[in-house]
Design a protein around this motif. Structure first.
Motif, PDB file in Angstrom:
ATOM      1  N   VAL A 176       2.378  11.362   4.947  1.00  0.00           N
ATOM      2  CA  VAL A 176       1.528  10.171   4.933  1.00  0.00           C
ATOM      3  C   VAL A 176       2.163   9.107   5.817  1.00  0.00           C
ATOM      4  O   VAL A 176       3.174   8.496   5.461  1.00  0.00           O
ATOM      5  N   ASN A 177       1.579   8.903   6.985  1.00  0.00           N
ATOM      6  CA  ASN A 177       2.059   7.890   7.926  1.00  0.00           C
ATOM      7  C   ASN A 177       1.416   6.553   7.578  1.00  0.00           C
ATOM      8  O   ASN A 177       0.389   6.167   8.136  1.00  0.00           O
TER       9      ASN A 177
ATOM     10  N   ASN B  91      -2.909   9.643   8.367  1.00  0.00           N
ATOM     11  CA  ASN B  91      -2.543   8.483   9.172  1.00  0.00           C
ATOM     12  C   ASN B  91      -3.338   7.271   8.704  1.00  0.00           C
ATOM     13  O   ASN B  91      -4.560   7.237   8.845  1.00  0.00           O
ATOM     14  N   LEU B  92      -2.652   6.317   8.120  1.00  0.00           N
ATOM     15  CA  LEU B  92      -3.304   5.066   7.737  1.00  0.00           C
ATOM     16  C   LEU B  92      -3.244   4.146   8.949  1.00  0.00           C
ATOM     17  O   LEU B  92      -2.248   3.460   9.180  1.00  0.00           O
ATOM     18  N   ILE B  93      -4.285   4.179   9.745  1.00  0.00           N
ATOM     19  CA  ILE B  93      -4.276   3.458  11.022  1.00  0.00           C
ATOM     20  C   ILE B  93      -4.780   2.025  10.780  1.00  0.00           C
ATOM     21  O   ILE B  93      -4.094   1.222  10.174  1.00  0.00           O
TER      22      ILE B  93
ATOM     23  N   SER C   6      -7.327  10.670   9.386  1.00  0.00           N
ATOM     24  CA  SER C   6      -7.020   9.296   9.788  1.00  0.00           C
ATOM     25  C   SER C   6      -7.976   8.317   9.122  1.00  0.00           C
ATOM     26  O   SER C   6      -9.169   8.608   8.972  1.00  0.00           O
ATOM     27  N   LEU C   7      -7.456   7.175   8.753  1.00  0.00           N
ATOM     28  CA  LEU C   7      -8.258   6.137   8.126  1.00  0.00           C
ATOM     29  C   LEU C   7      -8.198   4.871   8.973  1.00  0.00           C
ATOM     30  O   LEU C   7      -7.133   4.492   9.454  1.00  0.00           O
ATOM     31  N   PHE C   8      -9.364   4.227   9.128  1.00  0.00           N
ATOM     32  CA  PHE C   8      -9.479   3.042   9.969  1.00  0.00           C
ATOM     33  C   PHE C   8     -10.045   1.864   9.163  1.00  0.00           C
ATOM     34  O   PHE C   8     -11.123   1.352   9.456  1.00  0.00           O
ATOM     35  N   PRO C   9      -9.323   1.413   8.144  1.00  0.00           N
ATOM     36  CA  PRO C   9      -9.849   0.299   7.338  1.00  0.00           C
ATOM     37  C   PRO C   9      -9.713  -1.032   8.057  1.00  0.00           C
ATOM     38  O   PRO C   9      -8.779  -1.242   8.827  1.00  0.00           O
ATOM     39  N   PRO C  10     -10.635  -1.957   7.786  1.00  0.00           N
ATOM     40  CA  PRO C  10     -10.437  -3.331   8.265  1.00  0.00           C
ATOM     41  C   PRO C  10      -9.307  -3.970   7.469  1.00  0.00           C
ATOM     42  O   PRO C  10      -8.759  -3.357   6.548  1.00  0.00           O
ATOM     43  N   ASP C  11      -8.944  -5.184   7.808  1.00  0.00           N
ATOM     44  CA  ASP C  11      -7.941  -5.897   7.012  1.00  0.00           C
ATOM     45  C   ASP C  11      -8.410  -5.885   5.557  1.00  0.00           C
ATOM     46  O   ASP C  11      -9.562  -6.242   5.268  1.00  0.00           O
TER      47      ASP C  11
ATOM     48  N   THR D 212       0.813  -1.211   0.000  1.00  0.00           N
ATOM     49  CA  THR D 212       0.000   0.000   0.000  1.00  0.00           C
ATOM     50  C   THR D 212       0.848   1.263   0.000  1.00  0.00           C
ATOM     51  O   THR D 212       0.517   2.242  -0.679  1.00  0.00           O
ATOM     52  N   GLY D 213       1.948   1.267   0.740  1.00  0.00           N
ATOM     53  CA  GLY D 213       2.812   2.441   0.760  1.00  0.00           C
ATOM     54  C   GLY D 213       3.364   2.753  -0.614  1.00  0.00           C
ATOM     55  O   GLY D 213       3.420   3.922  -1.032  1.00  0.00           O
ATOM     56  N   ARG D 214       3.772   1.729  -1.331  1.00  0.00           N
ATOM     57  CA  ARG D 214       4.270   1.928  -2.701  1.00  0.00           C
ATOM     58  C   ARG D 214       3.157   2.448  -3.604  1.00  0.00           C
ATOM     59  O   ARG D 214       3.358   3.374  -4.399  1.00  0.00           O
ATOM     60  N   ARG D 215       1.980   1.881  -3.496  1.00  0.00           N
ATOM     61  CA  ARG D 215       0.846   2.340  -4.300  1.00  0.00           C
ATOM     62  C   ARG D 215       0.507   3.795  -3.992  1.00  0.00           C
ATOM     63  O   ARG D 215       0.154   4.564  -4.892  1.00  0.00           O
TER      64      ARG D 215
END
Length: 230
Positions: free
Chosen positions: A85-86, A133-135, A179-184, A21-24
């Motif tokens: 972008v964390n 923050n991609l939490i 902040s983002l709180f996605p599931p797996d 995801t970081g690369r994308r």
């Protein structure tokens, strides 16, 4: 990349940009005209991402950043920044050694705080500053549906708590904390309503938020998770 230059001129730092995801994310920001600093734990991983960006006509530089190492954070070469972008965080499965647990909490919780604090002066100097923050849904109160190790939950709760207070304190300065709180979620797959969330959908949310006018403060994205199938 014509027609997709809405982020032209913005300087973006992406952590964990060496894979997945970081690369994308790094590729997506560059495709929209941003100048990307792609960071990863190894120089080779960061440079692979930069090579992909440059091959697509984008602008990027590579840097080594180990979020679990305060010295690495302190030595990161960056002198201008509009968007932080964390996204770098080590996932921890059900089985983990004490070393794994220490590394995950240090990189995800302490590393996020130290890096953000270090870069705040640069963000304050920007006229369009954002912290993303991609939490994880594992950072939401009451969430228990990820198979991740409890230490991963602990790290993500710490990250979420920091983001929450940071958002309130930086709002008067015009710095947006998103902040983002996605599931797996899956790296690839169908984007139908009955499918697992994909990395691209998460990325699209991030791009939407940072592209909004400055009076639009989107504090968080929470995602409805598919019911567990029996």
């Amino acid at each position: 990349m014509a027609g997709r230059m809405n982020l032209a001129g913005r300087h973006v730092l992406v952590t964990g940009a060496g894979r997945d995801t970081g690369r994308r994310l790094a590729l997506a920001f560059a495709a929209r005209g941003a100048q990307v600093l792609a960071t990863a734990r190894t120089q080779s991983a960061a440079e692979e991402t930069v090579a992909l960006i440059r091959a697509a006509g984008g602008t990027a530089t590579a840097a080594v950043l180990d979020l679990a190492d305060p010295t690495s954070i302190d030595q990161l070469p960056v002198d201008r920044l509009d968007i932080l972008v964390n996204s770098g965080a080590r996932y921890l499965g059900p089985e983990a050694t004490p070393e794994d647990i220490t590394d995950t909490i240090a990189g995800t919780a302490t590393g996020t705080v130290l890096l953000t604090e270090r870069l705040l002066p640069l963000l304050r100097a920007s006229d369009r500053p954002d912290i993303v923050n991609l939490i994880s849904a594992a950072g939401e109160v009451g969430h228990h549906r990820s198979d991740a190790h409890p230490a991963f939950y602990a790290a993500k709760h710490a990250q979420a708590g920091y983001a929450e207070i940071l958002s309130a304190r930086l709002r008067p300065e015009g710095i947006r904390v998103i902040s983002l709180f996605p599931p797996d979620f899956a790296q690839d797959g169908s984007r139908d309503a009955d499918s697992t969330l994909t990395a691209q959908s998460v990325i699209d949310c991030i791009l939407f938020a940072v592209s909004q006018p400055r009076d639009c403060f989107i504090r968080a994205f929470h995602f409805e998770q598919l019911a567990l199938r029996q």
